[in-house]
Design an enzyme around this catalytic site. Structure first.
Site, PDB file in Angstrom:
ATOM      1  CG  ASP A 133      -1.967  -0.955   1.292  1.00 52.77           C
ATOM      2  OD1 ASP A 133      -2.178  -1.630   0.280  1.00 52.77           O
ATOM      3  OD2 ASP A 133      -2.633  -1.058   2.339  1.00 52.77           O
ATOM      4  NE  ARG A 183      -4.081  -1.957  -4.706  1.00 52.57           N
ATOM      5  CZ  ARG A 183      -3.632  -2.205  -3.478  1.00 52.57           C
ATOM      6  NH1 ARG A 183      -3.322  -1.239  -2.659  1.00 52.57           N
ATOM      7  NH2 ARG A 183      -3.491  -3.447  -3.080  1.00 52.57           N
TER       8      ARG A 183
HETATM    9  C1  LIG Z   1      -8.239  -1.663  -4.033  1.00 51.29           C
HETATM   10  C2  LIG Z   1      -7.928  -0.329  -3.442  1.00 51.29           C
HETATM   11  C3  LIG Z   1      -6.747  -0.127  -2.763  1.00 51.29           C
HETATM   12  C4  LIG Z   1      -6.439   1.128  -2.250  1.00 51.29           C
HETATM   13  N1  LIG Z   1      -5.219   1.342  -1.657  1.00 51.29           N
HETATM   14  C5  LIG Z   1      -4.866   2.601  -1.329  1.00 51.29           C
HETATM   15  C6  LIG Z   1      -3.549   2.899  -0.868  1.00 51.29           C
HETATM   16  O1  LIG Z   1      -2.693   2.022  -0.732  1.00 51.29           O
HETATM   17  N2  LIG Z   1      -3.250   4.202  -0.580  1.00 51.29           N
HETATM   18  C7  LIG Z   1      -4.176   5.215  -0.729  1.00 51.29           C
HETATM   19  O2  LIG Z   1      -3.838   6.395  -0.499  1.00 51.29           O
HETATM   20  N3  LIG Z   1      -5.427   4.943  -1.114  1.00 51.29           N
HETATM   21  C8  LIG Z   1      -5.801   3.686  -1.412  1.00 51.29           C
HETATM   22  N4  LIG Z   1      -7.087   3.440  -1.839  1.00 51.29           N
HETATM   23  C9  LIG Z   1      -8.137   4.502  -1.698  1.00 51.29           C
HETATM   24  C10 LIG Z   1      -8.124   5.457  -2.863  1.00 51.29           C
HETATM   25  O3  LIG Z   1      -6.983   6.270  -2.835  1.00 51.29           O
HETATM   26  C11 LIG Z   1      -9.365   6.380  -2.834  1.00 51.29           C
HETATM   27  O4  LIG Z   1      -9.352   7.149  -1.656  1.00 51.29           O
HETATM   28  C12 LIG Z   1     -10.690   5.649  -2.893  1.00 51.29           C
HETATM   29  O5  LIG Z   1     -10.631   4.575  -3.777  1.00 51.29           O
HETATM   30  C13 LIG Z   1     -11.833   6.616  -3.338  1.00 51.29           C
HETATM   31  O6  LIG Z   1     -11.575   7.124  -4.594  1.00 51.29           O
HETATM   32  P1  LIG Z   1     -12.202   6.532  -5.950  1.00 51.29           P
HETATM   33  O7  LIG Z   1     -11.074   6.179  -6.851  1.00 51.29           O
HETATM   34  O8  LIG Z   1     -13.095   5.417  -5.654  1.00 51.29           O
HETATM   35  O9  LIG Z   1     -12.912   7.741  -6.669  1.00 51.29           O
HETATM   36  P2  LIG Z   1     -13.952   8.815  -6.167  1.00 51.29           P
HETATM   37  O10 LIG Z   1     -13.975   9.834  -7.233  1.00 51.29           O
HETATM   38  O11 LIG Z   1     -13.631   9.252  -4.771  1.00 51.29           O
HETATM   39  O12 LIG Z   1     -15.305   8.009  -6.124  1.00 51.29           O
HETATM   40  C14 LIG Z   1     -15.982   7.548  -7.279  1.00 51.29           C
HETATM   41  C15 LIG Z   1     -17.331   6.992  -6.833  1.00 51.29           C
HETATM   42  O13 LIG Z   1     -17.120   5.789  -6.078  1.00 51.29           O
HETATM   43  C16 LIG Z   1     -17.982   5.753  -4.953  1.00 51.29           C
HETATM   44  N5  LIG Z   1     -17.178   5.800  -3.718  1.00 51.29           N
HETATM   45  C17 LIG Z   1     -15.876   6.131  -3.595  1.00 51.29           C
HETATM   46  N6  LIG Z   1     -15.473   6.030  -2.313  1.00 51.29           N
HETATM   47  C18 LIG Z   1     -16.554   5.647  -1.614  1.00 51.29           C
HETATM   48  C19 LIG Z   1     -16.791   5.364  -0.257  1.00 51.29           C
HETATM   49  N7  LIG Z   1     -15.827   5.466   0.675  1.00 51.29           N
HETATM   50  N8  LIG Z   1     -18.048   4.990   0.117  1.00 51.29           N
HETATM   51  C20 LIG Z   1     -19.039   4.869  -0.784  1.00 51.29           C
HETATM   52  N9  LIG Z   1     -18.876   5.112  -2.100  1.00 51.29           N
HETATM   53  C21 LIG Z   1     -17.654   5.492  -2.518  1.00 51.29           C
HETATM   54  C22 LIG Z   1     -18.893   6.959  -5.048  1.00 51.29           C
HETATM   55  O14 LIG Z   1     -20.057   6.568  -5.733  1.00 51.29           O
HETATM   56  C23 LIG Z   1     -18.081   7.932  -5.873  1.00 51.29           C
HETATM   57  O15 LIG Z   1     -18.889   8.821  -6.591  1.00 51.29           O
HETATM   58  C24 LIG Z   1      -7.391   2.190  -2.367  1.00 51.29           C
HETATM   59  C25 LIG Z   1      -8.596   1.972  -3.047  1.00 51.29           C
HETATM   60  C26 LIG Z   1      -8.865   0.750  -3.585  1.00 51.29           C
HETATM   61  C27 LIG Z   1     -10.162   0.566  -4.322  1.00 51.29           C
END
Ligand SMILES: Cc1cc2nc3c(=O)[nH]c(=O)nc-3n(C[C@H](O)[C@H](O)[C@H](O)COP(=O)(O)OP(=O)(O)OC[C@H]3O[C@@H](n4cnc5c(N)ncnc54)[C@H](O)[C@@H]3O)c2cc1C
Length: 309
Positions: A133, A183
Site C-alpha cells: 500500500d 495499483r
Molecule cells: C483496491 C484499493 C486499494 C487502495 N489502496 C490505497 C492505498 O494504498 N493508498 C491510498 O492512499 N489509497 C488507497 N485506496 C483509496 C483510494 O486512494 C481512494 O481514496 C478511494 O478509492 C476513493 O476514490 P475513488 O477512486 O473510488 O474515486 P472517487 O472519485 O472518490 O469516487 C468515485 C465513486 O465511487 C464511490 N465511492 C468512492 N469512495 C466511496 C466510499 N468510501 N463509500 C461509498 N462510495 C464510494 C462513489 O459513488 C463515488 O462517486 C485504495 C482503493 C482501492 C479501491
C-alpha cells in the site's frame, strides 16, 4: 465546499483520543460493518468464498498502521504468513496487501524490508501475490525504494501509486525498468497543494493519463496494471482507450473495496474484466474507516443512522 468535510474527517482520522473513544461506540462498530465483513481472518476468508463464486478475486489487508514496537511488526508478518497458508488450503484466488508502517518502517527500515521479503517469498511459494500500500506523502520515497529492492528478487510483488500526487507520473517512469505491478488509486490522505492536486477534475485527468501510459508501456513489457478505483466511469473510459488501441481486457484489472459499488464489481466481472475486491478486517479500523467516510462524506449519515434503534 466538498473539500472541507473531507479535510475535517481526515483530521479526525489522525486523532488518537477520538480513536480511543469512537472505536468502542456500538453505533460506530455497526457502521463499519458496511465496509468490513468482520474483525477476524475467518470473517475475511468467509466473505471471499461468496465473491469467488461470482468470479471475483480477493486481496486482504489486516488493518493497523504506524506501529511503535518491532515485536508488533513480527506479529503482523506472522499473521500474514498464516493468512497466505489459509488462502492456499481454502483454494481461494487471494492476494495480500500490506502497509510498510505496519511492518515497522518507522522503526527500522531494514527490518521492514526483511518482513516484506519473507512475505513475498511465501506469497510466491503459494501462487499468491504481495501488494504494498502507499501511505501519506512523507512515506513515498521510502516505499518506492523498498519496492525497487524487493522487486529485484521477488517478481510477484506490486505497489500502490496515488494519482493525486503531482510526482506520480515521474515515479511511474522511475519504476518502469523493473517491470512493476502497479495499483493506481486516486489517494486517500490529506495532502498540501504543493504535493497533491486538490480538485477532482485534476486528479481524474492525471489518473487517466497515467493509466493510458501504463497500458501503452504494457504492450512492450510485462506490466501488471490494477485500476484501484470505484469510479466506474473512469474505468470504462480507460477500457475504451484500451479497446481503441487493441489492448485486450485481460491486460489490466479492476480493484475495489469490499462494500463499495458491489453491483458494479459484479457487472464488471460479468463483462469479462478481472475484478478483485480488497477486504480489510481487524479491530484497528478507526483510521481506515474515517478515510472511507472522508471519500464520501454522505457516509457519515449512514453511520449516524446506526444510532437509531
Ligand atoms: C483496491 C484499493 C486499494 C487502495 N489502496 C490505497 C492505498 O494504498 N493508498 C491510498 O492512499 N489509497 C488507497 N485506496 C483509496 C483510494 O486512494 C481512494 O481514496 C478511494 O478509492 C476513493 O476514490 P475513488 O477512486 O473510488 O474515486 P472517487 O472519485 O472518490 O469516487 C468515485 C465513486 O465511487 C464511490 N465511492 C468512492 N469512495 C466511496 C466510499 N468510501 N463509500 C461509498 N462510495 C464510494 C462513489 O459513488 C463515488 O462517486 C485504495 C482503493 C482501492 C479501491
Amino acid at each position: 465546499m466538498r473539500r472541507l468535510p473531507r479535510k475535517i474527517l481526515l483530521w479526525l482520522a489522525r486523532s488518537d483520543r477520538l480513536r480511543e473513544r469512537l472505536s468502542s461506540l456500538p453505533f460506530m462498530q455497526r457502521a463499519v460493518r458496511r465496509f468490513m465483513p468482520g474483525d477476524t481472518m475467518d470473517d475475511a476468508l468467509g466473505a471471499a468464498v461468496a465473491l469467488q463464486v461470482l468470479g471475483i478475486g480477493t486481496i486482504y489487508t489486516k488493518l493497523g498502521e504506524a506501529l511503535t514496537e518491532l515485536s508488533q511488526a513480527q506479529d503482523v508478518a506472522d499473521h500474514y504468513l498464516e493468512l497466505l497458508a489459509r488462502i492456499k488450503t481454502s483454494e481461494l484466488d487471494g492476494e495480500i496487501s500490506v502497509k510498510p508502517t505496519q511492518l515497522g518502517l518507522d522503526i527500522d527500515e531494514d527490518a521492514c524490508l526483511a518482513h516484506l521479503r519473507t512475505l513475498a517469498a511465501a506469497a510466491e511459494a503459494q501462487g499468491s501475490y504481495l501488494w504494498i500500500d502507499m501511505e501519506d506523502s512523507s512515506y513515498v520515497d521510502r516505499t518506492l525504494d523498498l519496492y525497487q529492492r524487493l522487486r529485484a528478487t521477488h517478481p510477484r510483488t506490486g505497489i500502490c501509486l496515488q494519482a493525486y500526487l503531482r510526482r506520480t507520473a515521474k515515479d511511474v517512469e522511475r519504476l518502469l525498468p523493473v517491470n512493476p505491478a502497479i495499483r493506481l488509486v486516486k489517494g486517500a490522505y490529506d495532502e498540501p497543494e504543493g504535493v497533491a492536486f486538490q480538485h477532482r477534475r485534476e486528479v481524474d485527468a492525471n489518473y487517466l493519463g497515467i493509466a493510458v501510459t501504463l497500458l501503452r508501456e504494457g504492450r512492450t513489457r510485462p506490466l501488471r496494471i490494477g485500476l484501484g478505483t470505484h469510479d466506474a466511469e473512469l474505468v470504462r473510459q480507460i477500457a475504451s482507450h484500451a479497446g481503441a488501441a487493441g489492448i485486450p481486457k485481460g491486460d489490466f484489472e479492476v480493484q475495489m473495496l469490499y462494500g463499495i459499488r458491489a453491483k458494479e464489481q459484479r457487472a464488471l466481472a460479468r463483462d469479462g474484466f478481472r475484478v478483485q475486491t480488497l477486504i480489510a478486517y481487524g479491530p484497528a479500523w478507526y483510521r481506515w474507516y474515517m478515510r472511507r467516510l472522508a471519500e464520501r462524506p454522505a457516509n457519515v449519515l449512514f453511520a449516524l443512522r446506526q444510532l437509531l434503534p
